[in-house]
Design an enzyme around this catalytic site. Sequence first.
Site: not given
Ligand code: PEP
Length: 249
Positions: A10, A12, A95, A97, A167, A173, A213
């Site tokens: 992803n 972003k 997501h 976000e 998630e 992040g 992460s």
């Molecule tokens: C994501 O954006 O879906 C995500 C899991 O980000 P990260 O791997 O940076 O935590």
Amino acid sequence: MARRKIVAGNWKMNMTPSEAVELVKTLAPLVESDDVDVVYGVPAIDIVPVVEAVKGSKVAVAAENMYFEDKGAYTGEIAPAMLVDAGVKYVILGHSERRDYFKETSEDINKKVLKAFEYGLTPIMCCGESLEQREQGITMDWIRQQVKVGFQNVTADQAKTAVIAYEPIWAIGTGKTATSEQAEEVCKGIRECIAEIYDEATAEAIRIQYGGSVNAGNAAELFAMPDIDGGLVGGASLKADFGKIVNYK
Ligand code: PEP
């Protein structure tokens, strides 16, 4: 039949179109895999050049969002037919976000999931709890609600082909990964929820990713869990590390 792993990046709101093409070139030799489906989730403006750049490889491209109407006066939105015509195969929906900053509800996401199927796109539907919800002990209630609403009116045959990304918001992040046991517990709970909505066969077929992460150091342990079928990867998908995550074994 064993489920095939799926590792999706992803990106972003990162990578200009020219940077995107460079990244695809850098990653090309690193993400080759015979047993993992590899997907790049890219910003809308990068879709066309990235689809072109991955041609001839097994990598598929995902959009990071999509609108739930077919076309019309929705300034700034992207229609499903546009994604299909551009060569997109997957679409990341819901997501955290988007739920948080853009106030998308599970009802909105359900409309998008249904529209994605109508156009032959595979949804990667995200769900996940906040730290507060985890501390209150309501993680599974919350996730079950997100999944139930997100999959309303989705048929069993459609659900079998879908991807759900679990998630936990506190792990996105932050560098703070869920332990493999925490991630497995929720992914297993999601599969049980799918079995309740549909049946065992659908629950066995649907692919459930962990995201939050994921990196080159923790992917192997997470992906070895019985109900974790790969990962949705943010930060580490923009680096050579993504190749190590794809080839986690
Ligand atoms: C994501 O954006 O879906 C995500 C899991 O980000 P990260 O791997 O940076 O935590």
